[in-house]
Scaffold this active site. Structure first.
Site, PDB file in Angstrom:
ATOM      1  N   THR A 202       0.816  -1.219   0.000  1.00  0.00           N
ATOM      2  CA  THR A 202       0.000   0.000   0.000  1.00  0.00           C
ATOM      3  C   THR A 202       0.848   1.267   0.000  1.00  0.00           C
ATOM      4  OG1 THR A 202      -1.712  -1.188   1.223  1.00  0.00           O
ATOM      5  CG2 THR A 202      -1.830   1.207   1.230  1.00  0.00           C
TER       6      THR A 202
ATOM      7  N   GLY B 234       2.768  -2.475   8.349  1.00  0.00           N
ATOM      8  CA  GLY B 234       2.872  -3.059   9.681  1.00  0.00           C
ATOM      9  C   GLY B 234       4.278  -3.548   9.970  1.00  0.00           C
TER      10      GLY B 234
ATOM     11  N   GLU C  35      -6.649  -5.578   2.814  1.00  0.00           N
ATOM     12  CA  GLU C  35      -6.732  -6.729   1.888  1.00  0.00           C
ATOM     13  C   GLU C  35      -7.814  -6.481   0.836  1.00  0.00           C
ATOM     14  OE1 GLU C  35      -4.877  -9.604   1.774  1.00  0.00           O
ATOM     15  OE2 GLU C  35      -3.596  -8.877   3.392  1.00  0.00           O
TER      16      GLU C  35
END
Length: 714
Positions: free
Chosen positions: A173, A212, A465
């Site tokens: 992303t 993350g 997702e």
């Protein structure tokens, strides 16, 4: 006191004593919360333990899960009772402490067992589950799915499997791009002179975002970037880039990283942003299982590019499974509280207030959600099987195999099904969590009851997702394609086999002789088939009309986007019901009666919520729809009788529930009060006490009194 007065007094006392002694009827005693809960469990008409075994896939699996729950509850690093009061930094420290424990099991347990362990952890600490999953599910999963065998062995030898020597993250992303992976801006330009790729962030919107583990933890990263060789773009590919020195933890040259800060939930994950400024990596750091770039700069694309999409499905399948599990947790909290919470009196002659669960409106609020939780559980089981079957085919299929086309069809079906279900189930579960929170009344606003945090932690499922709206549109696009193929005579797979009967299904009505016959799985399944076929036809016809008007296919799909959304949502309702009904049919005989009630409730409630479609396409008449609505209320009352045994079958320990309002024994008020006192000790000095004191002790100058208005005296 005179003798006469004394005699009268004695007679009066004797009279009272005689009345009391003659009374044989004791005043009814109010039941305690624990007694109220015990009363509910005595209503079970089925073996709760047997249902637990069926939900878990067998007694062996149940005992393994119970073993995990016990181990985690006894592990001080997994203490959860105070999680509602810790800061973001404290949560992140604890998350890393848990790594030490869990890493041991990676190599000590078989993959299926370790997967079950992580599924258990996901219910206890979703933030840790995600942070751990970033390395193993995303980083390591990308290596396993996109690296050649030699590359995979290399990274395993560097510590990718054992989490020894590297910690990975997954940089797909960007600040300006999420679901549109093909539109990512980060570039990977091949430099033939040095045999290297140059990874670069060309703009602010190309900054990797929401990554993350990037902010403070990861040493390496799988980066998605546009492959550029000799000035030509070959689309988005994946590359391994080192972010930090593994000894000093300082950033590598050209790498800039920051923390994106406080989030809505899951603060155990150190999400960060990354910018690359002409960072050089070896050519062999490009993952080349599918697309290959040679030393000479020759690019070899995979003969069947679709085969590379299989790895993207895993996360979506996991979220379908997680939806069922989290919905069960929320319903356990709300359901147990409703069984002991008493409010007002529905009968003025009752000695005690009425249980929430005995009010018809409360049953209507909770019972359909319980049915949904069961439906999602069985749907998750079947979706996982569909995915496992796909991966088996992908592993064994070669480009020149005779069964290649069958594998591609399975891939297409699994991709579309998982996309639609991920959106449908996560949307529905998020709404269910909030509905459960509201049934707790004022207490639902407390963090200690668990549902506010559960909502915040789960909300991300609706946007990562793949954004849910985009995924639903993808599912709708697949349905339009299947409809057009069915019109051309091609037989469609089981998931959309209603399209194989378009000639008879589109105009079919409910041909029952009595309304009672509607309470049949086959009738309900037929109802969903008829309505779904019509809604899909509408989307397909809108698409065809746009093509006739001269639009290209992409524009035509966009033009019918609303119809595609409707088609995908209605299809998902019917698909989930079919999965649930099939699970009831294959259940042990002793469980079928109660599961049949729950399944009928899910089917009829879903029809009631979409009544317009069933009336529009004339499957049900208005009077039949009235019957459906009435039966929803009847089934709510029936399911209510065994609501507590049904949620007991989920087999979540008090430790996993982590909510005083959801405790097994029903002693909710004492547990709630104890938690509040433990986390907020009485007598502790307040950090803002000086501000209060300065407010109260400040000097105030007396103002001149207001002069009286003479007119008031007249």
């Amino acid at each position: 006191m005179s003798d006469s007065a004394a005699s009268q007094r004695l007679a009066s006392v004797q009279s009272h004593l005689q009345v009391a002694a003659c009374s044989s009827k004791e005043e009814p005693r109010k039941k305690t919360p624990i007694e109220s809960m015990t009363e509910e469990r005595e209503k079970a008409t089925f073996d709760v333990r047997e249902l637990t075994y069926y939900l878990d896939g067998g007694e062996k699996n149940t005992k393994i899960r119970e073993k995990f729950m016990m181990e985690l509850e006894r592990d001080p690093t997994f203490r959860m009772y105070d999680m509602y009061d810790v800061t973001k930094d404290e949560i992140r420290v604890r998350t890393m402490e848990k790594f030490r424990t869990i890493v041991h099991y990676v190599s000590a347990e078989p993959v299926p067992i370790f997967t079950m362990r992580m599924q258990t952890i996901s219910l206890i600490d979703p933030g840790f589950w995600t942070r751990f999953g970033v390395h193993y599910g995303l980083f390591f999963g990308a290596l396993r799915g996109s690296a050649t065998s030699a590359q995979f062995s290399h990274w395993v030898s560097k510590g990718a499997l054992a989490l020894n020597g590297m910690v990975g993250c997954f940089a797909m992303t960007e600040l300006g791009h999420g679901s549109n992976v093909a539109g990512l801006e980060t570039t990977a330009t091949f430099d033939a002179a040095s045999d290297q790729f140059v990874i670069h962030t060309p703009s602010v919107t190309a900054t990797k975002w929401w990554i993350g583990g990037a902010a403070h933890t990861a040493t390496h990263c799988v980066v998605f970037a546009q492959l550029i060789v000799r000035g030509k773009r070959y689309g988005t590919k994946s590359f391994v880039v080192q972010l930090r020195d593994t000894r000093t933890y300082t950033l590598m040259p050209g790498v800039n990283i920051g923390d994106i800060g406080k989030k809505m939930g899951r603060d155990g994950i150190d999400n960060g942003w990354i910018q690359f400024t002409n960072v050089r990596i070896p050519r062999t750091n490009m993952l080349m299982k599918h697309t290959k770039v040679s030393r000479a700069g020759e690019v070899k694309e995979p003969p069947m590019a679709q085969l590379t999409y299989g790895a993207l499905i895993q996360g979506r399948v996991a979220m379908v499974v997680d939806s069922g599990n989290i919905a069960k947790k929320a319903l356990t909290i709300a359901g147990r509280y409703a069984a002991v919470r008493r409010q007002f009196q529905s009968n003025p002659h009752d000695v005690q207030e009425t249980k929430l669960i005995d009010y018809a409106i409360h049953q209507y609020r909770l019972m359909p959600l319980l049915a949904m939780a069961y439906a999602f559980h069985f749907t998750g089981v079947e979706t996982q099987k569909l995915y496992d079957n796909l991966m088996d085919k992908l592993e064994s299929t070669q480009p020149d195999d005779a069964g290649l086309q069958d594998t591609l069809e399975t891939l297409k079906e699994t991709h579309a099904t998982s996309a639609g279900l991920k959106a449908f189930c996560t949307w529905s579960t998020l709404s269910a969590i909030e509905a459960c929170r509201q049934t707790l009344g004022g207490h639902g606003y407390s963090a200690y009851t668990g549902l506010a945090t559960t909502y915040n932690d789960f909300a991300v499922h609706c946007t990562w997702e793949g954004d849910n709206t985009i995924l639903t549109l993808q599912s709708g696009r697949y349905l339009v394609s299947c409809y057009r193929e069915a019109l051309a005579g091609k037989i469609q797979p089981e998931g959309v086999d209603y399209l194989n009967s378009l000639d008879t299904l589109l105009t079919q009505g409910c041909a029952v002789k009595s309304n009672e016959e509607i309470l049949d799985f086959n009738i309900i399944q037929q109802a969903w088939g008829v309505v779904t076929a019509n809604v899909v036809k509408k989307a397909g016809d809108d698409f065809a009309e746009s093509l006739k008007q001269g639009m290209n296919p992409e524009a035509a799909y966009e033009e019918c986007s609303q119809a595609r959304l409707a088609a995908a949502k209605i299809h998902s309702f019917g698909y989930v019901f079919r999965r649930f009904a099939q699970a009831v049919k294959t259940a042990p005989e002793g469980l079928r009666p109660v599961l049949t009630k729950v399944c009928l409730l899910y089917g009829l409630y879903s029809i009631e919520q979409n009544a317009g479609f069933f009336l529009q396409y004339r499957y049900f008449t208005p009077s039949q729809m009235d019957y459906v609505r009435a039966q929803v209320n009847v089934l709510c009352r029936d399911v209510r009788q065994e609501y507590i045994p049904l949620i007991d079958a989920f087999n979540y320990s008090d430790y996993m529930i982590n909510s005083p309002l959801g405790v097994y024994d029903g002693n909710v008020y004492e547990k709630y009060f104890d938690q509040v006192k433990r986390q907020n000790p009485v007598g502790q000095p307040h950090p803002y006490l000086p501000l209060i004191q300065s407010l109260l002790r400040r000097d105030i100058e007396d103002d001149e009194p207001l002069e009286e208005d003479d007119e008031d005296d007249e």
